[in-house]
Write a protein that holds these residues in place. Structure first.
Motif, PDB file in Angstrom:
ATOM      1  N   PRO A 228      25.318 -13.626  12.940  1.00 36.70           N
ATOM      2  CA  PRO A 228      25.500 -14.060  11.613  1.00 36.70           C
ATOM      3  C   PRO A 228      27.026 -14.059  11.074  1.00 36.70           C
ATOM      4  CG  PRO A 228      23.896 -12.308  11.620  1.00 36.70           C
ATOM      5  CD  PRO A 228      24.747 -12.111  12.768  1.00 36.70           C
ATOM      6  N   TRP A 229      27.903 -13.383  11.751  1.00 35.96           N
ATOM      7  CA  TRP A 229      29.123 -13.476  11.196  1.00 35.96           C
ATOM      8  C   TRP A 229      29.976 -14.592  11.866  1.00 35.96           C
ATOM      9  CZ3 TRP A 229      31.010  -9.780   8.029  1.00 35.96           C
ATOM     10  CH2 TRP A 229      30.387  -8.620   8.198  1.00 35.96           C
ATOM     11  N   MET A 230      29.615 -15.380  12.884  1.00 30.58           N
ATOM     12  CA  MET A 230      30.306 -16.420  13.229  1.00 30.58           C
ATOM     13  C   MET A 230      30.636 -17.599  12.362  1.00 30.58           C
ATOM     14  SD  MET A 230      30.955 -14.761  15.986  1.00 30.58           S
ATOM     15  CE  MET A 230      32.222 -15.824  16.452  1.00 30.58           C
ATOM     16  N   SER A 231      29.478 -18.019  11.623  1.00 31.35           N
ATOM     17  CA  SER A 231      29.670 -19.031  10.488  1.00 31.35           C
ATOM     18  C   SER A 231      30.487 -18.701   9.601  1.00 31.35           C
ATOM     19  CB  SER A 231      28.399 -19.230   9.843  1.00 31.35           C
ATOM     20  OG  SER A 231      27.370 -19.802  10.901  1.00 31.35           O
ATOM     21  N   TYR A 232      30.508 -17.256   9.041  1.00 34.02           N
ATOM     22  CA  TYR A 232      31.529 -16.993   8.056  1.00 34.02           C
ATOM     23  C   TYR A 232      33.034 -16.841   8.656  1.00 34.02           C
ATOM     24  CZ  TYR A 232      27.659 -15.464   5.203  1.00 34.02           C
ATOM     25  OH  TYR A 232      26.348 -15.571   4.606  1.00 34.02           O
ATOM     26  N   ALA A 233      33.115 -16.485  10.091  1.00 34.68           N
ATOM     27  CA  ALA A 233      34.591 -16.189  10.587  1.00 34.68           C
ATOM     28  C   ALA A 233      34.852 -17.859  10.416  1.00 34.68           C
ATOM     29  CB  ALA A 233      34.435 -15.852  11.983  1.00 34.68           C
ATOM     30  N   LEU A 234      34.354 -18.944  11.187  1.00 39.03           N
ATOM     31  CA  LEU A 234      34.778 -20.248  10.833  1.00 39.03           C
ATOM     32  C   LEU A 234      34.958 -20.736   9.578  1.00 39.03           C
ATOM     33  CD1 LEU A 234      32.492 -21.961  13.476  1.00 39.03           C
ATOM     34  CD2 LEU A 234      34.916 -21.565  13.746  1.00 39.03           C
ATOM     35  N   MET A 235      34.254 -20.379   8.473  1.00 35.51           N
ATOM     36  CA  MET A 235      34.501 -20.972   7.289  1.00 35.51           C
ATOM     37  C   MET A 235      35.561 -20.175   6.668  1.00 35.51           C
ATOM     38  SD  MET A 235      30.669 -21.685   5.675  1.00 35.51           S
ATOM     39  CE  MET A 235      29.969 -20.230   6.034  1.00 35.51           C
ATOM     40  N   GLY A 236      35.894 -18.955   6.953  1.00 36.55           N
ATOM     41  CA  GLY A 236      37.126 -18.159   6.403  1.00 36.55           C
ATOM     42  C   GLY A 236      38.119 -18.418   7.004  1.00 36.55           C
ATOM     43  N   ILE A 237      38.177 -18.292   8.290  1.00 40.31           N
ATOM     44  CA  ILE A 237      39.738 -18.402   9.024  1.00 40.31           C
ATOM     45  C   ILE A 237      40.172 -19.769   8.920  1.00 40.31           C
ATOM     46  CG2 ILE A 237      38.867 -19.050  11.254  1.00 40.31           C
ATOM     47  CD1 ILE A 237      40.688 -16.911  12.359  1.00 40.31           C
ATOM     48  N   VAL A 238      39.505 -20.885   8.984  1.00 44.46           N
ATOM     49  CA  VAL A 238      40.144 -22.124   8.975  1.00 44.46           C
ATOM     50  C   VAL A 238      41.022 -22.432   7.429  1.00 44.46           C
ATOM     51  CG1 VAL A 238      39.660 -24.659   8.710  1.00 44.46           C
ATOM     52  CG2 VAL A 238      38.381 -23.359  10.403  1.00 44.46           C
ATOM     53  N   PRO A 239      40.342 -22.127   6.407  1.00 48.92           N
ATOM     54  CA  PRO A 239      41.130 -22.421   5.170  1.00 48.92           C
ATOM     55  C   PRO A 239      42.249 -21.387   5.113  1.00 48.92           C
ATOM     56  CG  PRO A 239      38.869 -21.385   4.483  1.00 48.92           C
ATOM     57  CD  PRO A 239      38.955 -21.952   6.141  1.00 48.92           C
ATOM     58  N   MET A 240      42.220 -19.995   5.657  1.00 47.89           N
ATOM     59  CA  MET A 240      43.178 -19.023   5.666  1.00 47.89           C
ATOM     60  C   MET A 240      44.344 -19.014   6.284  1.00 47.89           C
ATOM     61  SD  MET A 240      41.480 -15.137   5.085  1.00 47.89           S
ATOM     62  CE  MET A 240      43.227 -14.440   4.617  1.00 47.89           C
ATOM     63  N   VAL A 241      44.128 -19.940   7.494  1.00 46.07           N
ATOM     64  CA  VAL A 241      45.107 -20.497   8.245  1.00 46.07           C
ATOM     65  C   VAL A 241      45.717 -21.907   7.977  1.00 46.07           C
ATOM     66  CG1 VAL A 241      45.786 -21.104  10.583  1.00 46.07           C
ATOM     67  CG2 VAL A 241      44.199 -19.316  10.353  1.00 46.07           C
ATOM     68  N   LEU A 242      44.980 -22.793   7.684  1.00 49.89           N
ATOM     69  CA  LEU A 242      45.306 -24.136   7.064  1.00 49.89           C
ATOM     70  C   LEU A 242      45.978 -23.989   5.990  1.00 49.89           C
ATOM     71  CD1 LEU A 242      42.662 -26.735   7.847  1.00 49.89           C
ATOM     72  CD2 LEU A 242      44.663 -26.782   8.593  1.00 49.89           C
ATOM     73  N   THR A 243      45.772 -23.106   4.776  1.00 49.68           N
ATOM     74  CA  THR A 243      46.565 -23.118   3.782  1.00 49.68           C
ATOM     75  C   THR A 243      47.798 -22.840   3.715  1.00 49.68           C
ATOM     76  OG1 THR A 243      44.553 -22.952   2.275  1.00 49.68           O
ATOM     77  CG2 THR A 243      46.362 -22.315   1.403  1.00 49.68           C
ATOM     78  N   PRO A 244      48.176 -21.568   4.587  1.00 52.73           N
ATOM     79  CA  PRO A 244      49.674 -21.153   4.514  1.00 52.73           C
ATOM     80  C   PRO A 244      50.319 -22.088   5.563  1.00 52.73           C
ATOM     81  CG  PRO A 244      48.228 -19.647   5.751  1.00 52.73           C
ATOM     82  CD  PRO A 244      47.137 -20.559   4.772  1.00 52.73           C
ATOM     83  N   VAL A 245      49.540 -22.709   6.343  1.00 52.87           N
ATOM     84  CA  VAL A 245      50.313 -23.737   7.347  1.00 52.87           C
ATOM     85  C   VAL A 245      50.936 -24.875   6.343  1.00 52.87           C
ATOM     86  CG1 VAL A 245      49.973 -25.369   8.958  1.00 52.87           C
ATOM     87  CG2 VAL A 245      49.581 -23.249   9.439  1.00 52.87           C
ATOM     88  N   VAL A 246      49.843 -25.461   5.754  1.00 58.59           N
ATOM     89  CA  VAL A 246      50.202 -26.567   4.482  1.00 58.59           C
ATOM     90  C   VAL A 246      51.155 -26.432   3.686  1.00 58.59           C
ATOM     91  CG1 VAL A 246      49.206 -28.008   3.011  1.00 58.59           C
ATOM     92  CG2 VAL A 246      47.871 -27.838   5.013  1.00 58.59           C
TER      93      VAL A 246
END
Length: 429
Positions: A228-246
């Motif tokens: 069950p963790w995998m969906s939350y990992a994808l939905m959490g890590i993408v914005p947490m990485v993308l936002t500081p990059v942007v």
């Protein structure tokens, strides 16, 4: 119970949760204010921008080391709290995933800090000081992850007093830590920022262990539930990485086109913006995530969510109006006289903040429902719009450009997320 009485009770429960979580979030906002005020007073705008860069890198480290599972810790704890053995298996799976991710992240960070041209990202700070700060940041990131996990679990279990205590003590400690070392000058400013959560992380583990969440309890489980963790990992890590990059891209775009003092002033505007949006996002996480995690019909969902969304947007509108009317004083109080010009550019940023609050509420529904593909497409598209609009608008409208791009991105995100949530298949289990 009559329909009128039920509505009154729901309104009372909303306000109780809003005000209770709001007090905790207000203290966290005070912490953000105090830390940024101290940094703005002690540092010139260009150095302030460098600190913003470092915070972005720390955020990326927190995302990859924790797999950005904060919402998962809340939702999965709330879903499984009636079956403690199952819950311990879920905790064990999440903890082991976080441990593996942390080891990889810290190893990569140590390598990169010695091969990346740091002077490009931190033009006013000696590379050796940046490298030292990265090393100090490793235990700091680990402690921040501990705080995030323990407070999220307390939220999911419904232990709001412990959730509040962890967050309040963390905020107070971070304020004292930054103030003490800035005044004494015993650490570089980046190292101060990097280590502010270490002691608070130890405190958080002690509070959580009294509610049954501890490494000892996790090890007792014969289960290791990770799927069950995998969906939350994808939905959490993408914005947490993308936002500081942007944000790093935006800061570099402003710095290279308009100068690093302009980048520092924009950083100040963004921090004021965070003061509002962090307040609402933290409260919405407490109100929405545990409720939407339960299996609901479409009518039950909208009966619960529509009043929450309307009330949240109404409160956001009031907050934005107050900040707009007092923006000159706000800039002086939260930053310093060196940032006085920021007040002229805040109206468009505040408009974006209003849209962002609504989009955040709708986005949490997608997270709680584990609508991974829809959420990721929405998040990636919104960040691409923000980055590309910033680049184009800076060329066309100079310093107004980043704020205009922010307002446009959040408006489009709000509209798109509302359409997506309206079309969800609520019969799907």
């Amino acid at each position: 119970m009559s329909s009128k009485d039920k509505t009154s009770q729901e309104s009372a429960n909303f306000m109780k949760l809003f005000l209770g979580s709001g007090m905790v979030t207000f203290l966290n906002a005070v912490r953000v204010f105090v830390v940024n005020k101290l940094l703005a007073v002690f540092l010139p705008p260009s150095a302030f921008a460098c600190v913003g860069q470092f915070m972005n890198f720390m955020t990326m480290g927190q995302a990859t080391s924790s797999l950005a599972l904060q919402n998962g810790w809340v939702s999965l704890t709330a879903q499984n709290k009636s079956n403690f053995e199952q819950l311990r298996g879920v905790w064990r799976g999440g903890f082991r995933l976080t441990t593996f991710a942390s080891i990889v992240t810290f190893a990569v960070a140590l390598v990169l800090c010695f091969i990346v041209p740091l002077e490009k990202f931190f033009p006013d700070i000696h590379p050796r000081l940046v490298q030292a700060a990265v090393i100090f940041a490793l235990p700091g990131v680990f402690a921040t992850n501990i705080i995030t996990i323990t407070s999220s679990v307390m939220n999911g279990l419904g232990h709001y007093r412990r959730w509040a205590l962890i967050n309040m003590v963390t905020s107070l400690w971070q304020m004292l830590w930054v103030a003490f070392f800035l005044y004494t000058g015993r650490l570089s400013v980046l190292s101060i920022v990097a280590t502010q959560s270490v002691i608070a992380g130890i405190f958080a583990t002690q509070i959580a262990s009294r509610a049954g969440f501890s490494l000892r309890e996790i090890r007792k489980s014969a289960l290791d539930i990770r799927s069950p963790w995998m969906s939350y990992a994808l939905m959490g890590i993408v914005p947490m990485v993308l936002t500081p990059v942007v944000l790093t891209f935006m800061r570099l775009t402003i710095g290279e086109n308009l100068g690093w003092n302009a980048a520092g002033i924009w950083q100040g505007i963004w921090k004021i913006s965070d003061f509002l949006t962090t307040f609402f996002s933290a409260i919405l996480g407490v109100i929405i995530l545990p409720k939407v995690s339960a299996k609901l019909t479409q009518s039950e969902f909208w009966g619960m969510f529509r009043p929450v969304l309307v009330k949240t947007l109404a409160l956001a509108l009031v907050a934005v109006a107050i900040l707009y009317l007092g923006r000159s004083l706000l800039v002086t109080v939260m930053l310093s006289s060196a940032y006085a010009g920021a007040a002229d550019y805040m109206p468009m940023q505040l408009l974006g903040d209003f849209f962002r609050v609504g989009g955040w509420a709708l986005g949490l529904v997608l997270v709680a429902r584990r609508e991974t593909k829809k959420f990721l497409i929405l998040e990636i598209c919104s960040e691409v719009v923000l980055a590309s609009a910033t680049y184009g608008f800076v060329k066309l409208y100079e310093f107004n450009g980043p704020m205009m791009a922010y307002a446009l991105e959040n408006f489009l995100t709000l509209v798109a997320s509302f359409i997506i949530v309206s079309r969800l298949d609520w019969a799907k289990k």
